[in-house]
Design a protein around this motif. Structure first.
Motif, PDB file in Angstrom:
ATOM      1  N   UNK A  98      -3.024   6.859   1.975  1.00  0.00           N
ATOM      2  CA  UNK A  98      -1.730   7.662   1.647  1.00  0.00           C
ATOM      3  C   UNK A  98      -1.385   9.130   1.218  1.00  0.00           C
ATOM      4  N   UNK A  99      -2.544   9.935   0.935  1.00  0.00           N
ATOM      5  CA  UNK A  99      -2.580  11.038   0.566  1.00  0.00           C
ATOM      6  C   UNK A  99      -2.612  11.927   2.507  1.00  0.00           C
ATOM      7  N   UNK A 100      -3.257  11.659   3.078  1.00  0.00           N
ATOM      8  CA  UNK A 100      -2.939  11.884   4.627  1.00  0.00           C
ATOM      9  C   UNK A 100      -1.711  12.055   5.384  1.00  0.00           C
ATOM     10  N   UNK A 101      -1.091  10.677   4.713  1.00  0.00           N
ATOM     11  CA  UNK A 101       0.020  10.279   5.726  1.00  0.00           C
ATOM     12  C   UNK A 101       1.161  10.945   4.706  1.00  0.00           C
ATOM     13  N   UNK A 102       1.088  11.355   3.479  1.00  0.00           N
ATOM     14  CA  UNK A 102       1.697  12.909   2.529  1.00  0.00           C
ATOM     15  C   UNK A 102       1.981  13.508   3.838  1.00  0.00           C
ATOM     16  N   UNK A 103       0.778  14.349   4.299  1.00  0.00           N
ATOM     17  CA  UNK A 103       0.581  15.329   3.989  1.00  0.00           C
ATOM     18  C   UNK A 103       1.174  15.624   5.761  1.00  0.00           C
ATOM     19  N   UNK A 104       1.248  14.582   6.426  1.00  0.00           N
ATOM     20  CA  UNK A 104       1.168  14.693   7.333  1.00  0.00           C
ATOM     21  C   UNK A 104       3.171  14.263   7.816  1.00  0.00           C
ATOM     22  N   UNK A 105       3.957  13.629   6.796  1.00  0.00           N
ATOM     23  CA  UNK A 105       5.220  13.741   6.808  1.00  0.00           C
ATOM     24  C   UNK A 105       5.301  14.916   6.643  1.00  0.00           C
ATOM     25  N   UNK A 107       4.446  18.179   7.200  1.00  0.00           N
ATOM     26  CA  UNK A 107       4.090  18.743   8.225  1.00  0.00           C
ATOM     27  C   UNK A 107       5.594  19.158   9.425  1.00  0.00           C
ATOM     28  N   UNK A 108       5.001  17.255   9.869  1.00  0.00           N
ATOM     29  CA  UNK A 108       6.224  16.703  10.719  1.00  0.00           C
ATOM     30  C   UNK A 108       8.010  17.653   9.856  1.00  0.00           C
ATOM     31  N   UNK A 109       8.544  17.354   8.572  1.00  0.00           N
ATOM     32  CA  UNK A 109       9.441  17.904   8.210  1.00  0.00           C
ATOM     33  C   UNK A 109       9.623  18.929   8.691  1.00  0.00           C
ATOM     34  N   UNK A 110       8.417  19.839   8.422  1.00  0.00           N
ATOM     35  CA  UNK A 110       8.268  20.940   8.402  1.00  0.00           C
ATOM     36  C   UNK A 110       9.104  21.815  10.247  1.00  0.00           C
ATOM     37  N   UNK A 111       8.146  21.088  11.424  1.00  0.00           N
ATOM     38  CA  UNK A 111       8.277  21.014  12.128  1.00  0.00           C
ATOM     39  C   UNK A 111       9.610  21.415  12.694  1.00  0.00           C
ATOM     40  N   UNK A 112       9.910  19.716  11.866  1.00  0.00           N
ATOM     41  CA  UNK A 112      11.403  19.642  12.642  1.00  0.00           C
ATOM     42  C   UNK A 112      12.233  19.980  11.660  1.00  0.00           C
ATOM     43  N   UNK A 113      12.605  20.055  10.863  1.00  0.00           N
ATOM     44  CA  UNK A 113      13.450  20.647   9.933  1.00  0.00           C
ATOM     45  C   UNK A 113      13.299  22.501   9.417  1.00  0.00           C
ATOM     46  N   UNK A 114      12.105  23.319   9.849  1.00  0.00           N
ATOM     47  CA  UNK A 114      12.328  24.354   9.686  1.00  0.00           C
ATOM     48  C   UNK A 114      12.141  24.600   8.215  1.00  0.00           C
ATOM     49  N   UNK A 135      -0.772   8.593  15.881  1.00  0.00           N
ATOM     50  CA  UNK A 135      -2.114   8.319  13.842  1.00  0.00           C
ATOM     51  C   UNK A 135      -1.118   7.676  13.738  1.00  0.00           C
ATOM     52  N   UNK A 136       0.795   7.204  14.131  1.00  0.00           N
ATOM     53  CA  UNK A 136       1.731   6.555  12.804  1.00  0.00           C
ATOM     54  C   UNK A 136       0.894   4.872  13.182  1.00  0.00           C
ATOM     55  N   UNK A 137       0.734   4.540  14.446  1.00  0.00           N
ATOM     56  CA  UNK A 137       0.249   3.412  15.014  1.00  0.00           C
ATOM     57  C   UNK A 137      -1.110   3.057  14.505  1.00  0.00           C
ATOM     58  N   UNK A 138      -1.744   4.291  14.750  1.00  0.00           N
ATOM     59  CA  UNK A 138      -3.472   4.018  13.680  1.00  0.00           C
ATOM     60  C   UNK A 138      -3.423   3.788  12.354  1.00  0.00           C
ATOM     61  N   UNK A 139      -2.680   4.412  11.601  1.00  0.00           N
ATOM     62  CA  UNK A 139      -2.612   4.246  10.019  1.00  0.00           C
ATOM     63  C   UNK A 139      -2.059   2.739   9.666  1.00  0.00           C
ATOM     64  N   UNK A 140      -0.883   2.222  10.572  1.00  0.00           N
ATOM     65  CA  UNK A 140      -0.443   0.911  10.879  1.00  0.00           C
ATOM     66  C   UNK A 140      -1.203   0.330  10.715  1.00  0.00           C
ATOM     67  N   UNK A 141      -2.327   0.126  11.610  1.00  0.00           N
ATOM     68  CA  UNK A 141      -3.577  -0.787  12.232  1.00  0.00           C
ATOM     69  C   UNK A 141      -4.521  -0.209  10.967  1.00  0.00           C
ATOM     70  N   UNK A 142      -4.797   0.804  10.313  1.00  0.00           N
ATOM     71  CA  UNK A 142      -5.368   0.725   9.264  1.00  0.00           C
ATOM     72  C   UNK A 142      -5.282  -0.345   8.163  1.00  0.00           C
ATOM     73  N   UNK A 143      -3.754   0.311   7.967  1.00  0.00           N
ATOM     74  CA  UNK A 143      -3.076  -0.403   6.531  1.00  0.00           C
ATOM     75  C   UNK A 143      -3.344  -1.963   6.875  1.00  0.00           C
ATOM     76  N   UNK A 154       5.607   5.263   6.718  1.00  0.00           N
ATOM     77  CA  UNK A 154       5.612   5.305   8.539  1.00  0.00           C
ATOM     78  C   UNK A 154       6.552   5.333   8.548  1.00  0.00           C
ATOM     79  N   UNK A 155       7.862   4.259   8.127  1.00  0.00           N
ATOM     80  CA  UNK A 155       8.783   4.498   8.399  1.00  0.00           C
ATOM     81  C   UNK A 155       9.697   5.248   8.525  1.00  0.00           C
ATOM     82  N   UNK A 156       9.571   6.294   7.208  1.00  0.00           N
ATOM     83  CA  UNK A 156      10.419   7.422   7.314  1.00  0.00           C
ATOM     84  C   UNK A 156       9.832   8.414   8.654  1.00  0.00           C
ATOM     85  N   UNK A 157       8.684   8.333   8.693  1.00  0.00           N
ATOM     86  CA  UNK A 157       7.937   9.393   9.912  1.00  0.00           C
ATOM     87  C   UNK A 157       8.384   9.350  11.074  1.00  0.00           C
ATOM     88  N   UNK A 158       8.410   7.597  11.379  1.00  0.00           N
ATOM     89  CA  UNK A 158       8.653   7.303  12.445  1.00  0.00           C
ATOM     90  C   UNK A 158      10.364   7.493  12.527  1.00  0.00           C
TER      91      UNK A 158
END
Length: 179
Positions: A98-105, A107-114, A135-143, A154-158
């Motif tokens: 959960x923590x790693x996905x929140x951090x990833x989200x 990062x993605x929002x910062x890159x995409x939105x500036x 990364x999302x597919x791997x996280x989905x499989x793990x959970x 995961x849906x939001x990042x996707x």
């Protein structure tokens, strides 16, 4: 080469103590262990064409097998766990995920939105999108998709990744080209 046993063989009658032990084992089994025993039984049937490798008789569904048969497959699950050094029940701790996905989200929002919160379509390329998708597919499989907060994240990042792919695939507007 040994021949298959004939159908005139005397049927086996297990001792009463063995039948009672099987019933006790099944009564104390977890639903997870029984589900795995069912899967192992189905895997065996897949190899043997759905037939007993000893008698050639068609195998029944696991749910309607005799208790001694079910207990045998349950014992196989438990022995496999012991050999693999796993605990009696397998649990996935999603706290770190959960923590790693929140951090990833973030990062993605910062890159995409500036930094100003507006989309800059040239900051993230296809290779970064592909990496994020993996990364999302791997996280989905793990959970396993069962944890609602993780699934929502995961849906939001996707969705953010899909928007980025659309932005990359959309040609620039003619008004921008002529200005």
């Amino acid at each position: 080469m040994p021949t298959q046993s004939s159908s005139t063989a005397t049927p086996y009658t297990p001792p009463l103590e063995m039948l009672q032990a099987a019933e006790t084992m099944l009564a104390q089994a977890t639903p997870e262990d029984l589900a795995i025993a069912d899967k192992l039984y189905m895997a065996y049937g897949g190899v043997t064409g759905g037939r007993s490798a000893v008698t050639g008789a068609e195998l029944p569904e696991f749910e309607i097998c005799r208790p001694l048969v079910k207990a045998g497959w349950l014992a196989s699950v438990r022995e496999a766990r012991a050999l693999l050094g796993q605990s009696a029940t397998l649990r996935i701790d999603t706290t770190d995920l959960d923590t790693r996905l929140a951090e990833f989200k973030a990062e993605v929002e910062e890159v995409v939105n500036g930094p100003e919160g507006r989309t800059d379509p040239f900051l993230m390329g296809i290779s970064e999108i592909a990496s994020a998708t993996r990364d999302l597919a791997e996280a989905t499989k793990s959970v396993g998709g069962d944890e609602e907060p993780v699934a929502n994240l995961i849906e939001s990042v996707t969705k953010a990744l899909n928007e980025r792919v659309r932005a990359l695939a959309t040609p620039p507007a003619e008004s921008t080209a002529t200005a």
